[in-house]
Write an enzyme that holds these catalytic residues in place. Sequence first.
Site, mmCIF file in Angstrom:
data_model
loop_
_atom_site.group_PDB
_atom_site.id
_atom_site.type_symbol
_atom_site.label_atom_id
_atom_site.label_comp_id
_atom_site.label_asym_id
_atom_site.label_seq_id
_atom_site.Cartn_x
_atom_site.Cartn_y
_atom_site.Cartn_z
ATOM 1 N N GLU A 1 -0.404 4.798 20.055
ATOM 2 C CA GLU A 1 0.850 4.798 20.828
ATOM 3 C C GLU A 1 0.719 3.977 22.107
ATOM 4 O O GLU A 1 1.700 3.459 22.615
ATOM 5 C CB GLU A 1 1.271 6.229 21.188
ATOM 6 C CG GLU A 1 1.987 6.918 20.056
ATOM 7 C CD GLU A 1 2.678 8.212 20.458
ATOM 8 O OE1 GLU A 1 2.639 8.601 21.632
ATOM 9 O OE2 GLU A 1 3.245 8.855 19.556
ATOM 10 N N HIS B 1 -18.233 7.814 0.681
ATOM 11 C CA HIS B 1 -18.005 7.919 -0.763
ATOM 12 C C HIS B 1 -16.547 7.688 -1.123
ATOM 13 O O HIS B 1 -16.124 7.961 -2.246
ATOM 14 C CB HIS B 1 -18.497 9.287 -1.258
ATOM 15 C CG HIS B 1 -19.975 9.443 -1.050
ATOM 16 N ND1 HIS B 1 -20.906 9.230 -2.050
ATOM 17 C CD2 HIS B 1 -20.691 9.729 0.068
ATOM 18 C CE1 HIS B 1 -22.120 9.400 -1.553
ATOM 19 N NE2 HIS B 1 -22.019 9.704 -0.262
ATOM 20 N N LYS C 1 13.600 8.676 14.913
ATOM 21 C CA LYS C 1 14.341 9.855 15.391
ATOM 22 C C LYS C 1 15.839 9.582 15.340
ATOM 23 O O LYS C 1 16.617 10.414 14.881
ATOM 24 C CB LYS C 1 13.955 10.179 16.840
ATOM 25 C CG LYS C 1 12.563 10.732 17.001
ATOM 26 C CD LYS C 1 12.381 11.203 18.438
ATOM 27 C CE LYS C 1 10.932 11.425 18.765
ATOM 28 N NZ LYS C 1 10.672 11.611 20.174
#
Length: 447
Positions: free
Chosen positions: A288, A309, A423
């Site tokens: 951010e 792995h 949003k």
Amino acid sequence: MIQTSTNLKHIKNFISEDQLLVYKNKIKETFTTIYEKRGAGNDFLGWTTLPSEMTKEFIKDIKDQAELLRKKSQVFVVVGIGGSYLGARAVIEAISHQFGSLLNRADDTQIVYAGHNMSEEYMVELLELLDQKDYSMAVISKSGTTTEPAVAFRILKNHLENKYGKEEARTRIVAITDKAKGALKTLANEEGYKTYIVPDNVGGRYSVLTPVGLLPIAVAGIDIEELVNGALAMETYCKENQNCDNVVAQYAMARQALYHDGKTNEILVSYEPRLHYIAEWWKQLYGESEGKEGKGIFPASDTFTTDLHSMGQYIQEGLRNLFETIISVEKPTKEIRIPLADNDLDQLNYIAGKRLSEVNRTAETATILAHVDGGVPNIIIQIPEISASTIGELIYFFEMGCALSGYMLEVNPFDQPGVEAYKKNMFALLGKKGFEERAEDLRKRIE
Ligand code: PA5
């Protein structure tokens, strides 16, 4: 005295002294930009002095409140998202027993999280747990308007009040939010909840050393004084060492030099699973803070040897735009040795008698060398052990590293304008007042 060190030995094959010099030359000035509040977002620099400005009274108040909640709670729900939960979770998971929830120790309070997703299944299963447990909660939102925690809190408040009645429920809720603004502040005032303030000059992802992080961490039974003292050691060190030998500056400089050399993806690696959420917190902090204006290092994380792995192949031989930062822990606080087997059927007697940590450490050394040979530079950040004090140091280390790095990248490391886009779309699609035009546009695109 700090306990953290930075080792840049394994970037030397990739980055020349001249490339590093570009950033070395900027370090002093960048520290000045931070300390003299001259840069973009300079009204969000309150985190720089949180440890030194923390009073004994404040710590005592948090500890007393935590003790009250612990006494009546088998479970404590932290309701928050992003910077309003990741810091607390990072510290709690780094320090607590990794199987604590299954040990059923009488005086333990288990911390669980809500409001960091919108999953119906998650919420229903959480309520199934809370039906059976005594619990209390903190609802944490700096803005007091974030949808995910607000929705979760409405559901949990309802559950808590049905379980204990309104009066008792009120004593089991703590609100942590802005001093004046936001729906949560209004609600907390109206209901009379115990409330803590998130300082105006501290942004969400830099707020772990405010009540946002400290209250849940104290409820988990962790020594917050030791945590803050660790951060204070790093605060003092940074203030007194505003130069390119500073361990934090070294990290910030190396990142920028690597980024400008095409290493655009950073993987934060640790060999201790309990540090998983430190990496999640770090990803938010750096993602951010730096990812804007078409710039920024993409932050990823792995826990080794587990992820060797799964991600090991890509790191060894995939696209060469990666570098790794290893949080290297010198010695574990617990000991177990590999036993000798009479028949040696599994052919492991060659390492019998060794501590598991010796093998883990050898895996770390072997992997660093292999990845460097494969074209992946490695930065090493070393701490002696995992404790509240070293985690406190690391928190401040990464916060200061992020501010230095962000300013050297010429972005504002303290805003997050891009988070608003989803949003606004969500509000429009859910039919929130004021978003009608956007809703119409979006519907046309999805029909
Ligand atoms: O760093 C930030 O400011 C954000 O990531 C916030 O922490 C996150 O969006 C949650 O916001 P709030 O605490 O306002 O609910």
